[in-house]
Design a protein around this motif. Structure first.
Motif, PDB file in Angstrom:
ATOM      1  N   THR A   1       7.138   1.691 -14.150  1.00  0.00           N
ATOM      2  CA  THR A   1       6.092   2.337 -14.931  1.00  0.00           C
ATOM      3  C   THR A   1       5.698   3.615 -14.209  1.00  0.00           C
ATOM      4  O   THR A   1       6.098   3.837 -13.069  1.00  0.00           O
TER       5      THR A   1
ATOM      6  N   GLY B   1       7.233  -2.090 -12.622  1.00  0.00           N
ATOM      7  CA  GLY B   1       6.499  -2.520 -13.800  1.00  0.00           C
ATOM      8  C   GLY B   1       6.294  -4.020 -13.831  1.00  0.00           C
ATOM      9  O   GLY B   1       6.334  -4.713 -12.808  1.00  0.00           O
ATOM     10  N   SER B   2       6.127  -4.547 -15.033  1.00  0.00           N
ATOM     11  CA  SER B   2       5.783  -5.960 -15.206  1.00  0.00           C
ATOM     12  C   SER B   2       6.977  -6.897 -15.137  1.00  0.00           C
ATOM     13  O   SER B   2       6.827  -8.111 -15.080  1.00  0.00           O
TER      14      SER B   2
ATOM     15  N   SER C   1      10.893  -1.350 -18.735  1.00  0.00           N
ATOM     16  CA  SER C   1       9.705  -1.780 -17.985  1.00  0.00           C
ATOM     17  C   SER C   1      10.001  -2.243 -16.571  1.00  0.00           C
ATOM     18  O   SER C   1       9.180  -2.941 -15.968  1.00  0.00           O
TER      19      SER C   1
END
Length: 1146
Positions: free
Chosen positions: A929, A1019-1020, A926
């Motif tokens: 993405t 991503g996160s 992650s």
């Protein structure tokens, strides 16, 4: 001590490495141990919490070097962050530029963009523009109806009686094989002189109209000559319209007979092959000639359908589909004893380009077998039309049946489904040469308000698959003034080279009566059209006050964009409109679906959303805030939207009233100042009407300077806003040179250049020599680094673009650099804006070396110490580069810097092309993405034809047995074959011509296609992570951490021991695609609305004219004569016939 060489499967020396436990399986097996028999090793990503992983990286008592611990790598990350920030603070000059703006506060004003007022003003301006065209249209339509009503039909009219300019005459004279040259045209064709007109992008003559007649229509027929006779009077109306509105572009009358008369006159753009242009098949004509349609096409595929007849049917269905627009709905089915859809579509679907393509491909797979069952075909069609649980046109309903003949009238089916109201029209088509009784087919059409047509050969297909529009036009004509409503089309490519246009259309009705007390004529004469170029509409929108990332867009009732910065078709299909959905022009999300629906419904609205946007170079995706505001454009089917980033709420407007200051700042644009002040690129904008444009910025600057020596920035022929802002930004960026750049030694920090770009259109690059290697767009609003810097906080790195198929970067003369840029944010009186971007260009090689030092165990300037088996230390990116891979990757997944010298020439490549295993691990954990989308406007190389060396497509080839059989020579098959051969000899390119090329597409070197795009973005995960890529003896440790205030990811990993655990490779490169599965998309169609008017019924309609025809047996004498001509190689040229209803004669 040197680290020993490694082989695949061998572990590194030293207990620190071998002490790592084998996750979840007890002690890790040694190099010689055998794995359990569970198949080949697979790359399993195991993300370990940092607190659990750290003890494993350096086991107590280890006497060998170890993988760096997390706090060590965080320390390296901070050093990198500090170095980048320090350089940008010293050389970028963000703070200093803020001060310069404040010091010059008296030279500009801060203006506000008020979205609601802006969008309403633009919508009003567009409405006014289109309304002027509407008034011209109405004058033309009224005049045409009156001229035709007053015209007296002449049975004995001759070609020499008519004087007109034949738009194709010049091309036909140049073609020795032309029909008119060979036959000797008797028409009196005018010879005209033309002048170049930039508005039309063509040579034109304003004193005359031009006439275009389709190739398959005989110019000397009585119908055509009478049409030419009465339409000549339109010439004066065209001229008067232009006198009242000089901005008018093409004014066109498309006649139902196929004649096109347009103004001003210009030669026809003759294609390389046969000219298939017929105005009746153009999108604007089809939309103006009838209301929306729900159509079911049923095709007889019983065993009686011969090979040639089936080919004719397939071609006929494809031509029929081309008469449908995006306002129509359609399905196609084949039938024998049973009926079934030819494609995956089980119900009516929108007749858009992609759905029609599915039908056309599916139709080619039809196979003839079984017996004819009209009942099965019609019951299927009526069931389709009665399905009310789907989106459809809900207007004209019709069934089109193609067959070779039959005896059954299926009256019981019509009684059950269609009588007595007869809401569904039935059109029947007798295809091929045969001796069947066609009376049942005629009866079906006449009993159901339709029409019967015959298609004996390939030459009859185009004309007979489009004349059903005359029948559908009857209710419109009978409705009279109620139906005289202007409609605006989708975007499409103009046939005469104007580019992308929309067309206002108005039907023209036949107002004559056959005699006193007779019924009103119910024929449509044609459609009047006036073009509006998209560029003319764009000129009404604000260009530069919205900032680099603000824009205006407009959509129609189908959700297709009329205006949008992403509406940029690489190639246009001459036969189809340009249909780009708003949700395909942008990255789709729920908020945009809601906005689109509201706009289609004609509502006003405003919404702030967080959404994804692609970068200009389509390599990156940014998550941004945007404000959407929209209003309907009254009197049209369009809706207008405005998109503004929050930082574009305000903008600067220069106020350089001091002419001495104007002159002073202007001098910094002169090339003589570049050596001391840096090179200046100016945005190629339309500053003044007389400014000559040029793609070469040096030449454009020269043209600009020459013009400025003749006019002042306040001249009425110039855009004062653009000029004042340009000159102001010239002075402001020069002050940045003076205060910051000039006294700094760029080499000390290994910089190739420093630069500043502004909303005003200035890009200043220092020193001057750095401009030689400057490849960014001189228009800041079209430069990817500029737009991304505005949308992102902090420092945005942009490595040089590299394609995997191209050669690696050539590191010569230190010319390869990495751009680092950041936006300059001003706060003036509580109003925040970003009027400029500043940055530096890093020397790739020097910064790669610096990167290794910053990510090392050096404390100051001491010499690096290499960790070995006898030392107790951690590896670093400098001395252990044989074992440790250290990289900086940007937010799109592209390599920026590496400690591996052999990877320097791969900077700018997608990291999966450099280290697929590691990039996959970053994605799976992650750190990245992925966003996938489709580009429906791409251009691809044409596919090679699949029939090279074969006979013409669709031609039945008889066997030797057929030739020896006397009965075959007198059969319908032989007669039809001879017709095909004759037509092929005369128009030899008919079967082989690619539609795009035949229609006149200039090069035909590229065709429209769909490309799948994939972008990666962060991503996160924002924290620092250690992880392991578990792959048995090939496992790798890695650490990844985002660098604060940048778009960089810092990654440290063990170099791969071997390649046997290579997992999947992530792809970023654009790839050819068929697009999303159409069969699935039609199950969840996007919201749309059809036109608000529908004319499909009128109680006074006369349905007695429903088509008549008779099959005719071939004459043996004629057959013998034709065969002799073929053997002698002297093919006759048959007189092309005009297929027009007898009732057209008045």
């Amino acid at each position: 001590m040197a680290v020993p060489a490694r082989t695949c499967g061998a572990s590194r020396p030293g207990p620190a490495r071998t002490a790592l436990p084998w996750p979840g399986r007890g002690p890790r097996p040694g190099p010689g141990a055998r794995r359990p028999p569970s198949g080949p090793p697979r790359p399993l990503l195991l993300l370990l919490p940092p607190l659990l992983l750290l003890p494993l990286l350096a086991a107590p008592g280890a006497s060998a070097y170890s993988f760096p611990q997390q706090h060590t790598m965080q320390h390296w990350a901070r050093r990198l962050e500090q170095e980048i920030d320090g350089v940008m603070r010293i050389f970028g000059g963000v703070q200093q530029l803020r001060e310069i703006y404040k010091d010059n506060r008296n030279l500009f004003e801060v203006q506000e963009n008020e979205p609601q007022k802006l969008v309403e003003k633009v919508a009003g301006d567009i409405e006014s523009l289109l309304d002027r065209k509407v008034q011209a249209l109405k004058r033309l339509a009224d005049a045409a109806e009156n001229f035709q009503k007053a015209h007296r039909w002449q049975d004995n009219i001759k070609e020499e009686d008519i004087l007109y300019y034949d738009a194709k005459a010049d091309a036909e004279l140049d073609d020795p094989e032309s029909e008119d040259v060979e036959r000797g045209s008797k028409a009196s064709t005018l010879r005209l002189d033309f002048v170049e007109d930039s508005n039309f992008k063509n040579k034109v003559n304003y004193s005359y109209t031009a006439v275009q007649i389709p190739t398959d229509i005989y110019k000397g027929s009585t119908v055509i000559l009478n049409e030419l006779n009465w339409t000549e009077a339109l010439e004066n109306v065209f001229i008067e319209n232009r006198r009242q509105d000089p901005t008018l572009l093409w004014q066109v009358f498309g006649s139902a007979t196929g004649v096109t008369r347009y103004y001003p006159a210009t030669p026809w753009r003759a294609p390389k092959k046969i000219d298939l242009y017929d105005v009746r098949r153009r999108p604007w004509y089809i939309q103006g000639a009838s209301s929306p349609k729900d159509m079911v096409i049923i095709v007889d595929v019983s065993g009686s359908v011969s090979g040639l007849t089936l080919k004719l049917m397939k071609t006929s269905v494809c031509e029929m589909l081309d008469t449908l627009s995006d306002d129509d709905y359609v399905n196609v089915a084949s039938f024998n004893e049973k009926a079934q859809p030819v494609s995956c579509f089980t119900h009516l679907v929108q007749a858009n380009v992609r759905n029609k393509k599915v039908f056309k491909e599916a139709v080619q797979g039809m196979v003839a077998k079984g017996t004819t069952g009209y009942k099965a075909g019609f019951e299927y069609a009526f069931d389709q039309l009665q399905n009310s649980n789907i989106t459809r046109a809900n207007c004209n309903k019709m069934i089109m049946m193609f067959t070779d003949g039959g005896e059954d009238r299926v009256q019981d089916v019509f009684e059950k489904y269609n009588w007595p109201n007869r809401t569904v029209r039935v059109f029947t088509f007798s295809v091929g040469q045969h001796n069947y009784d066609v009376t049942p087919l005629q009866w079906m059409a006449c009993a159901n308000k339709g029409y019967y047509f015959e298609i004996p050969s390939i030459g009859a297909i185009r004309i007979n698959t489009q004349e059903y529009l005359d029948v559908l036009g009857r209710p419109m004509v009978l409705a009279g003034k109620e139906a005289k409503q202007v409609q605006w089309t989708n975007v499409y490519e103009d046939a005469l080279g104007l580019g992308l246009v929309v067309t206002g259309t108005l039907p023209v009705f036949n107002l004559t009566q056959d005699g006193p007390g007779e019924k009103k004529n119910q024929l449509i004469l044609g459609v009047m059209g006036i073009d509006v170029a998209l560029n003319d509409i764009k000129r009404l929108t604000p260009n530069y006050t919205l900032g680099a990332n603000g824009y205006v867009f407009a959509i129609d009732l189908n959700g297709y964009v009329l205006l949008h910065p992403n509406l940029k078709p690489q190639t246009t299909n001459f036969r189809e409109p340009v249909t780009l959905d708003f949700l395909d022009a942008e990255l789709e999300d729920e908020n945009k679906e809601e906005i689109r629906r509201s706009m289609i419904d004609g509502n006003k609205g405003h919404k702030q959303i967080r959404t994804l946007v692609k970068s200009l170079d389509e390599r990156y995706v940014d998550e941004v805030m945007r404000n959407y505001t929209w209003v309907p454009i009254r009197s049209t089917n369009y809706s207008l939207g405005l998109v503004l980033p929050p930082y574009s709420t305000f903008y600067l407007q220069a106020n350089l009233s001091d002419q001495i200051l104007q002159v002073k700042y202007f001098e910094f644009l002169l090339p003589s100042s570049f050596e001391s002040e840096g090179h200046v690129f100016i945005a190629p904008r339309e500053y003044c009407k007389d400014l000559n444009a040029s793609d070469n910025n040096t030449e454009f600057l020269k043209n600009f300077i020459e013009l400025m020596e003749k006019v002042t920035p306040d001249s009425k022929q110039c855009n004062n806003f653009l000029l004042h802002n340009l000159i102001l930004d010239t002075g402001i960026t020069q002050q940045l040179v003076e205060r910051v750049w000039r006294d700094q030694d760029l080499n000390t920090y290994s910089l190739l250049a420093v630069f500043a770009a502004t909303d005003g259109g200035i890009t200043r690059v220092f020193p001057n020599k750095a401009a030689d290697d400057w490849t960014e767009n001189p228009e800041p609003f079209n430069a990817s680094f500029y737009r991304r810097s505005l949308d992102n906080h902090g420092y945005v790195f942009k490595p040089p673009h590299q394609d995997a198929l191209l050669r690696p970067l050539e590191l010569e003369n230190d010319t390869v650099g990495i751009l680092v840029s950041t936006a300059v944010e001003l706060s003036l009186g509580g109003r925040t804006l970003r009027p400029a971007v500043v940055g530096v260009k890093l020397d790739l090689e020097a910064w790669a070396e610096k990167f290794k030092v910053l990510a090392s165990n050096r404390t100051h300037q001491d010499q690096p110490q290499k960790c070995g088996p006898s030392s107790h230390c951690e590896m670093d990116c400098e001395v252990n580069n044989e074992d440790l891979l250290c990289v900086l990757i940007d937010d799109g997944g592209f390599l920026v810097l590496s400690n591996q010298n052999h990877q320097w020439d791969q900077v700018g490549r997608f990291f999966s092309e450099v280290d697929a295993n590691l990039m996959l691990a970053l994605y799976n954990n992650s750190f990245y993405t992925r966003k996938e989308s489709y580009d429906y406007q791409a251009a691809c190389a044409p596919q090679p034809p699949g029939n090279l060396g074969a006979a013409p497509r669709g031609v039945f080839v008889p066997t030797i047995a057929d030739f020896l059989n006397l009965a075959w020579w007198t059969s319908a098959a032989a007669w039809s074959l001879f017709q095909q051969l004759l037509y092929g000899l005369i128009y030899h390119s008919w079967f082989q011509a690619d539609p795009a090329e035949a229609e006149g597409n200039p090069e035909a070197r590229e065709s429209s296609c769909v490309m799948k795009q994939t972008q990666y973005y962060f991503g996160s995960v924002n924290a620092s992570y250690n992880a392991i890529i578990d792959c048995g003896n090939c496992s790798r440790l890695f650490h990844a951490q985002r660098l604060t205030n940048t778009n960089l990811l810092f990654v440290v990993a063990e170099k791969p021991l071997c390649s046997q655990c290579e997992g999947g490779r992530l792809l970023q490169k654009e790839t050819h695609s068929d697009g999303p599965e159409q069969c699935e998309l039609v199950q969840r169609p996007r919201y749309r609305r059809g036109p608000h008017i529908c004319f499909d019924y009128n109680a006074t309609e006369d349905t007695s004219d429903c088509g008549r025809g008779a099959s005719f047996p071939p004459s043996l004498g004629v057959l013998v004569s034709l065969q002799l001509l073929l053997l002698l190689g002297l093919p006759p040229r048959p007189q092309p016939q005009v297929h027009a209803h007898a009732s057209r004669r008045v």
